[in-house]
Design a protein around this motif. Structure first.
Motif, PDB file in Angstrom:
ATOM      1  N   SER C  42     -13.155 -22.439   1.296  1.00 50.10           N
ATOM      2  CA  SER C  42     -14.149 -21.658   0.554  1.00 50.10           C
ATOM      3  C   SER C  42     -13.912 -21.775  -0.947  1.00 50.10           C
ATOM      4  CB  SER C  42     -14.097 -20.191   0.969  1.00 50.10           C
ATOM      5  OG  SER C  42     -14.378 -20.059   2.337  1.00 50.10           O
ATOM      6  N   GLN C  86     -19.972 -17.775   3.576  1.00 46.96           N
ATOM      7  CA  GLN C  86     -19.296 -17.641   4.856  1.00 46.96           C
ATOM      8  C   GLN C  86     -19.698 -16.349   5.557  1.00 46.96           C
ATOM      9  OE1 GLN C  86     -15.093 -18.120   4.530  1.00 46.96           O
ATOM     10  NE2 GLN C  86     -14.728 -17.840   6.712  1.00 46.96           N
ATOM     11  N   ASP C 163     -20.821 -22.914   3.995  1.00 47.12           N
ATOM     12  CA  ASP C 163     -19.486 -22.403   4.293  1.00 47.12           C
ATOM     13  C   ASP C 163     -19.500 -21.826   5.704  1.00 47.12           C
ATOM     14  OD1 ASP C 163     -16.923 -21.535   4.246  1.00 47.12           O
ATOM     15  OD2 ASP C 163     -17.066 -20.466   2.336  1.00 47.12           O
ATOM     16  N   GLU C 164     -19.028 -22.611   6.644  1.00 50.06           N
ATOM     17  CA  GLU C 164     -18.980 -22.236   8.051  1.00 50.06           C
ATOM     18  C   GLU C 164     -20.314 -21.709   8.556  1.00 50.06           C
ATOM     19  OE1 GLU C 164     -15.485 -20.128   9.081  1.00 50.06           O
ATOM     20  OE2 GLU C 164     -14.253 -21.194   7.621  1.00 50.06           O
TER      21      GLU C 164
HETATM   22 MG    MG Z   1     -13.529 -19.554   4.004  1.00 45.97          MG
END
Ligand code: MG
Ligand code: ATP
Lengths: 328, 260, 259
Positions: C42, C86, C163-164
């Motif tokens: 991140s 995220q 992010d994910e």
């Molecule tokens: Mg992260």
């Protein structure tokens, strides 16, 4: 939803501003009608400030706009705005005086003849009203208060320091002071018509003065009986010096003020007799000093007289400040 | 030995440096916020909602406090002013203290709790949940979008709220004087007008503008510097109230010294 | 011109997170970054949009050095980059639709109606059609994540940082999102940088996969190269095998410590 919030914000903002503007104007004393401008001149203005009320026959008719020094600085010019409907009296003049004991002053429009004892300043300019200011009562009452306190101290200290005869003479002097306080009382009574509120405070001071004189008198009466037959001794020289001070003071008072002259003359003769008494007491080596046995007391006596002198010297220096109200 | 003697000094030094750093950061933030005033397109749409939230919504609590302050002022004034002092001085005392001091300062202290803590908690939450970062990635200037409208709204609305509070405070003092103190309206009004100076109102306005800036400024600063989750958000809110209240009182003294 | 990170170093206090990370993503390509939790993925993405500035090294996007950009230039760059957080980072004072429209509101030529249309399209793309009026608090975690994705793609950015994006989603929705990422690349030519732990997803969407390990790019290669790689750390991570990943000795010592 959004519309309503916008309207609400607008409403609150406008309300706040309106309240502030209206409130300010109202607290300043209302909407300004079209006013007529007047100017008055006076030697001094006490604590008059812009915004103070202008009265005529006790009725508020306007306000003080500006207080400024005249060019050259030998007078104060006061600009007033008054009701256009106001018809100025004959010989119109302006009296600047306290409205109450608490610092708020006013300008009063009156016929000059209604206040003959006032020393109105005639300013050499067309259209400027003559004016005068009453003395500041707070200072007057403070001084009366101080006199009373000093008299008490004097009487306390004299209580044990003088012979019968001296006491008698001094009693006379005190009586004179009593007269003074009566005079003050009378003055207050006169002033009472004009300053009802105020006079109470001054009256109280005058009463204190009277009470001090009375207590002094009582002390001396007690001294009368106590000191008979005792030897008058070493403090005579000091007492004489004190008497000298008193005499000088009396002279000062004589020289300075027509109004207190008669009272002072009485005091003078009283102190003269006192002086002679001192001399005779010394010759016959009187017993007063030994009675006291304490030179410090003599010093106290001298000091008390010194205080009295300083106080009266102040009166002499600024007689107008204290006495222009015809106290005596 | 020497270590233990020096420790208080080094602690003091560290604290002092930290304070300076904090001040520097705050100054930087406010300078940047000032520059962000250019982005009127960003902050302007938020201004009105913030004015509603910060200003309008604070009116009830401010008026509530002013009402009771007025009552207490009136009663205490009459209790204090006995003897030779005329009774109309109750009006003077109520008016002067409401306008000069209690109106602005009490309102500001209350709003430090209501508005300052709110802003701090809100921005703190946005910070720790990365909403502030999200604003940046969407090409918004967070200062222009979050800080500027709040400070501006407070600067505009605090004086309004204070003016209303002052009015209500004086009015409640007046009613108290009539009902409980046996004064008459003309007496109260006479005292009210006695030493009134329009400058006093300006003084109050200037003070409340500065208080508004302080409360929201501190709230935004603490909020944006929040670290560490819910606990951090709580810490920021507390810090905001403490710091803002202290600054309000310091500023109050400052204005009194400079402007009176 | 793509995204280019060179020798990026970043530490928070005593903790060195990035220790000379280098990565190049060319235009039109989708790259995946994999790595264990807390490895700095991140942090890495935040450097690309300028949310963080590197202690040293350079970050360039579209030929512009990101840490040096200020004011209008930074705004222009950020309009070209979409960022999927995220944890979604939705503005919780706004509805989902308002969130999605946020990036459009300040763009020239976008009126209310056009924004509404675009918002609805984007919500439909992430399978959230009809949810626009809800507030983020009324959504599930996965729905929030998708709303965040919709917000990032709404302004049609040329670069997308995910992010994910699929963590915590069910397999079907994961597949939908993966397909969306691919569509972005194929139909709109978007350059993508996907951070994920989900190897299936990484193999599906990425042209190249980089493994972030101890602050550096441990390995970079196509999915096929990753599958064939011999590096025990990479293999341990891909296969989910801690013995391989940590090395046999270390794994045992940790066991002992736990006991
Ligand atoms: Mg992260
Ligand atoms: N603002 C910050 N201040 C201090 N430390 C930070 C900060 N942001 C990240 N870190 C640290 O940097 C390291 C990497 O964090 P990062 O969020 O990049 O991990 P990650 O690889 O994304 O992990 P995950 O897969 O769990 O999301 C962590 O150890 C974290 O504690």
């Amino acid at each position: 939803m959004d519309r309503r919030r916008e309207a609400l914000v607008g409403f609150v903002v406008l309300l706040g501003i309106a309240v502030a503007v209206v409130g300010t104007i109202w607290l300043q004393g209302g909407w300004r009608r079209s006013m007529v401008e007047l100017t008055a001149a006076s030697a001094s203005v006490g604590q008059l400030v812009p915004g103070a009320s202008v009265r005529f026959r006790g009725v508020a008719v306007g306000r003080v706009e500006e207080v400024r020094l005249a060019p050259g600085g030998d007078a104060v010019l006061v600009d007033l705005s008054v009701d256009p409907g106001l018809a100025l009296p004959e010989n119109a003049a302006v009296l600047v005086a306290p409205e109450s004991l608490f610092g708020d002053w006013q300008a009063e429009i009156l016929n000059r003849a209604d206040f003959p004892q006032g020393e109105f300043l005639d300013y050499p300019q067309e259209g400027v009203l003559p004016g005068t200011a009453l003395p500041d009562f707070s200072r007057l009452t403070a001084t009366a208060d101080e006199i009373a306190r000093n008299l008490t101290v004097i009487s306390e200290r004299f209580e044990i320091a003088f012979t019968e005869e001296t006491a008698l003479n001094l009693k006379n002097a005190i009586d004179n002071i009593g007269e003074i306080s009566n005079g003050l009382n009378e003055m207050i009574a006169q002033q009472a018509e004009r300053f009802e509120d105020l006079s109470r405070g001054v009256n109280a001071s005058a009463e204190e003065l009277g009470a001090a004189a009375r207590s002094a008198r009582i002390s001396f009466e007690r001294v009368d009986s106590m000191i008979a037959g005792f030897d008058v001794g070493g403090i005579m020289a000091n007492a004489e010096a004190s008497a000298e001070n008193v005499r000088a003071l009396t002279e000062d008072m004589n020289a300075s003020l027509e109004e207190i002259r008669s009272a002072a003359a009485t005091a003078d003769s009283a102190f003269g007799r006192f002086n002679a008494l001192m001399a005779s007491a010394e010759d016959g080596d009187g017993s007063l000093g030994r009675l006291l046995g304490d030179p410090a007391l003599a010093d106290n006596a001298a000091e008390a007289i010194e205080q009295m002198r300083a106080l009266l010297a102040d009166i002499q220096e600024n007689p107008k400040k204290y006495l222009s109200l015809s106290i005596f | 030995m020497i270590e233990s003697v020096l420790r208080p000094f080094s602690t003091l030094g560290v604290r002092f440096l930290a304070l300076l750093e904090e001040l520097g950061r705050a100054a930087t933030l406010f300078a940047a916020a000032f520059r962000s005033l250019r982005n009127a397109g960003v902050w302007f749409p938020n201004l009105l909602p913030e004015m509603a939230r910060i200003g309008v919504a604070s009116v009830p609590i401010a008026l509530f406090i002013a009402t009771f302050t007025g009552i207490v002022m009136s009663l205490q004034a009459s209790y204090t002013l006995t003897g030779a002092i005329p009774v109309y001085f109750v009006g003077t005392l109520v008016g002067k203290t409401m306008i000069l001091e209690l109106g602005p300062v009490l309102t500001a202290l209350t709003l430090a709790g209501r508005v300052g803590a709110n802003i701090s908690a809100e921005l703190g939450t946005m910070r720790v949940t990365e909403q502030v970062d999200a604003l940046e990635t969407l090409a918004y200037d967070p200062l222009a979008y979050l800080v500027v409208p709040r400070i501006l709204a407070a600067v505009l609305m605090f004086p309004i709220v204070v003016l209303l509070a002052m009015t209500i405070g004086i009015a409640s003092g007046w009613v108290t004087a009539l009902q409980l103190l046996d004064m008459s309206s003309p007496e109260f009004v006479k005292g009210l007008r006695l030493f009134f100076d329009p400058w006093d109102v300006w003084f109050a306005v200037i003070k409340s503008v500065s208080f508004g800036a302080i409360v929201t400024g501190v709230g935004c600063y603490c909020g944006l510097r929040t670290e560490g989750g819910a606990e951090g958000v709580g810490r920021s809110a507390t810090r905001t109230v403490v710091v803002a209240s202290m600054l309000i009182l310091c500023l109050d003294a400052f204005w009194a010294a400079v402007l009176l | 011109m793509g995204i280019h990170l060179r020798e990026v170093r970043k530490s928070f206090g005593p903790r060195d997170v990035l220790r000379g990370f280098t990565l190049r993503v060319t235009d039109g390509e989708t790259a995946a970054i994999v790595g264990p939790s807390g490895s700095g993925k991140s942090v890495l993405l935040k450097h690309v949009v300028g949310l963080l500035t590197p202690d040293s090294g350079s970050v360039t996007v579209d030929g512009a050095a990101v840490p040096e950009l200020k004011g209008r230039a930074l705004v222009r760059l950020r309009r070209r980059i979409g960022y999927v957080f995220q944890f979604a980072a939705l503005f919780d004072s706004m509805t989902v639709a308002e969130n999605v429209g946020m990036g459009l509101r300040r763009m020239p030529g976008w009126d209310r109606r056009r924004i509404r249309a675009r918002t609805e399209d984007c919500l439909a793309l992430v399978e959230l059609a009809g949810m626009g009026d809800r507030y983020p608090a009324q959504l599930s975690g996965g729905q929030r994540k998708r709303a965040g994705l919709a917000r990032a793609i709404a302004p049609s950015p040329r670069y997308l940082l995910y992010d994910e994006p699929t963590t915590g989603l069910d397999p079907v929705t994961t597949a939908v999102i993966d397909r969306l990422i691919l569509r972005m690349r194929d139909e709109l030519g978007v350059t993508g940088l996907v951070v994920t732990h989900d190897m299936t997803s990484a193999f599906r969407v990425a042209d190249r996969i980089t493994m972030l390990h101890e602050g550096k790019a441990r390995f970079t290669g196509t999915p096929a190269e990753v599958r064939a790689a011999a590096d025990p750390v990479l293999r341990g991570f891909v296969e989910g095998n801690p013995d391989l990943y940590f090395g046999a000795g270390r794994a045992r010592s940790e066991d002992r410590a736990e006991r």
